[in-house]
Motif scaffolding. Sequence first.
Motif, PDB file in Angstrom:
ATOM      1  N   UNK A   1     -19.386 -13.174  14.371  1.00 39.92           N
ATOM      2  CA  UNK A   1     -19.295 -13.107  12.911  1.00 39.92           C
ATOM      3  C   UNK A   1     -18.760 -12.128  12.408  1.00 39.92           C
ATOM      4  N   UNK A   2     -17.989 -11.099  12.735  1.00 40.21           N
ATOM      5  CA  UNK A   2     -17.287 -10.004  12.270  1.00 40.21           C
ATOM      6  C   UNK A   2     -16.004 -10.522  11.864  1.00 40.21           C
ATOM      7  N   UNK A   3     -15.623  -9.706  10.754  1.00 42.73           N
ATOM      8  CA  UNK A   3     -14.280 -10.004  10.097  1.00 42.73           C
ATOM      9  C   UNK A   3     -13.399  -8.831  10.403  1.00 42.73           C
ATOM     10  N   UNK A   4     -12.130  -8.863  10.753  1.00 45.59           N
ATOM     11  CA  UNK A   4     -11.109  -7.856  10.836  1.00 45.59           C
ATOM     12  C   UNK A   4     -10.154  -7.667   9.749  1.00 45.59           C
ATOM     13  N   UNK A   5      -9.942  -6.821   8.954  1.00 49.92           N
ATOM     14  CA  UNK A   5      -9.017  -6.917   8.077  1.00 49.92           C
ATOM     15  C   UNK A   5      -7.899  -5.738   8.522  1.00 49.92           C
ATOM     16  N   UNK A   6      -6.782  -6.194   8.210  1.00 45.64           N
ATOM     17  CA  UNK A   6      -5.550  -5.222   8.427  1.00 45.64           C
ATOM     18  C   UNK A   6      -4.810  -5.160   7.248  1.00 45.64           C
ATOM     19  N   UNK A   7      -4.603  -3.773   6.765  1.00 45.62           N
ATOM     20  CA  UNK A   7      -4.005  -3.500   5.639  1.00 45.62           C
ATOM     21  C   UNK A   7      -2.798  -2.669   5.718  1.00 45.62           C
ATOM     22  N   UNK A   8      -1.470  -3.158   5.078  1.00 40.47           N
ATOM     23  CA  UNK A   8      -0.544  -2.527   5.521  1.00 40.47           C
ATOM     24  C   UNK A   8       1.011  -3.096   4.779  1.00 40.47           C
ATOM     25  N   UNK A   9       2.081  -2.482   5.232  1.00 41.21           N
ATOM     26  CA  UNK A   9       3.246  -3.063   4.859  1.00 41.21           C
ATOM     27  C   UNK A   9       3.725  -4.433   5.223  1.00 41.21           C
ATOM     28  N   UNK A  10       3.227  -4.976   6.670  1.00 41.06           N
ATOM     29  CA  UNK A  10       3.588  -5.737   7.317  1.00 41.06           C
ATOM     30  C   UNK A  10       2.155  -6.292   7.763  1.00 41.06           C
ATOM     31  N   UNK A  11       2.336  -7.996   8.219  1.00 43.28           N
ATOM     32  CA  UNK A  11       1.005  -8.507   8.512  1.00 43.28           C
ATOM     33  C   UNK A  11       0.906  -7.903  10.005  1.00 43.28           C
ATOM     34  N   UNK A  12      -0.422  -8.018  10.483  1.00 42.33           N
ATOM     35  CA  UNK A  12      -0.610  -7.375  11.697  1.00 42.33           C
ATOM     36  C   UNK A  12      -0.795  -8.771  12.506  1.00 42.33           C
ATOM     37  N   UNK A  13       0.455  -8.932  13.002  1.00 45.86           N
ATOM     38  CA  UNK A  13       0.479 -10.207  13.811  1.00 45.86           C
ATOM     39  C   UNK A  13      -0.231  -9.981  15.241  1.00 45.86           C
ATOM     40  N   UNK A  14      -0.321  -8.825  15.739  1.00 45.37           N
ATOM     41  CA  UNK A  14      -1.203  -8.812  16.944  1.00 45.37           C
ATOM     42  C   UNK A  14      -2.606  -9.206  16.969  1.00 45.37           C
ATOM     43  N   UNK A  15      -3.136  -9.443  15.676  1.00 49.07           N
ATOM     44  CA  UNK A  15      -4.401  -9.829  15.538  1.00 49.07           C
ATOM     45  C   UNK A  15      -4.777 -11.308  15.582  1.00 49.07           C
ATOM     46  N   UNK A  16      -3.464 -12.051  15.525  1.00 49.29           N
ATOM     47  CA  UNK A  16      -3.522 -13.555  14.843  1.00 49.29           C
ATOM     48  C   UNK A  16      -3.683 -14.239  16.393  1.00 49.29           C
ATOM     49  N   UNK A  17      -4.547 -15.256  16.556  1.00 46.20           N
ATOM     50  CA  UNK A  17      -4.677 -16.205  17.883  1.00 46.20           C
ATOM     51  C   UNK A  17      -3.760 -17.040  17.429  1.00 46.20           C
TER      52      UNK A  17
END
Length: 161
Positions: A40-56
Amino acid sequence: MFPIVEFNPNKLKIKTMPYTSNSIPIQGRKYTLTHSDRTGELYLSIGFQYDMSTINKNIRDEFLAEIVLQNNQYFLQGKVYVSGGEFNEQTAKKRYIIFQRELRLAITAIIYGDWGFFFQNPHLLDANIMIYFESDYPSFNQILCYGTPRHYISTFHFQTS
């Protein structure tokens, strides 16, 4: 899809990408929100680019958002992937409904997770939140308004002044 629960800040894990702070960037600031069905955890990345490494790439249930400036007006522009030919219409409809239901949780997580930035930039609290539902089925290929960040801050009891 995001779990059907109320927002729990203890379940939010935040990753700030390099060269990102509470003050920069404004335009082009990107958010990548994913989750774990198991915890149930949410993972938020904030930056200049999308964090594609976290996407399934097999599930495609991430929420992407970006602050954009258009005609001298800021927007929080988001996108969810409903379908692109790999799902039948019934499955696409189910994904569309789940995304609609869970987007308030996802938006709350972004506003809460980047509160320092929104606090430093209070003019963004009134930016419209526009979400693009990307689908190859016309009935699910839509852009919907989800209010403004100000609508979401009351859920986590921060003072704005």
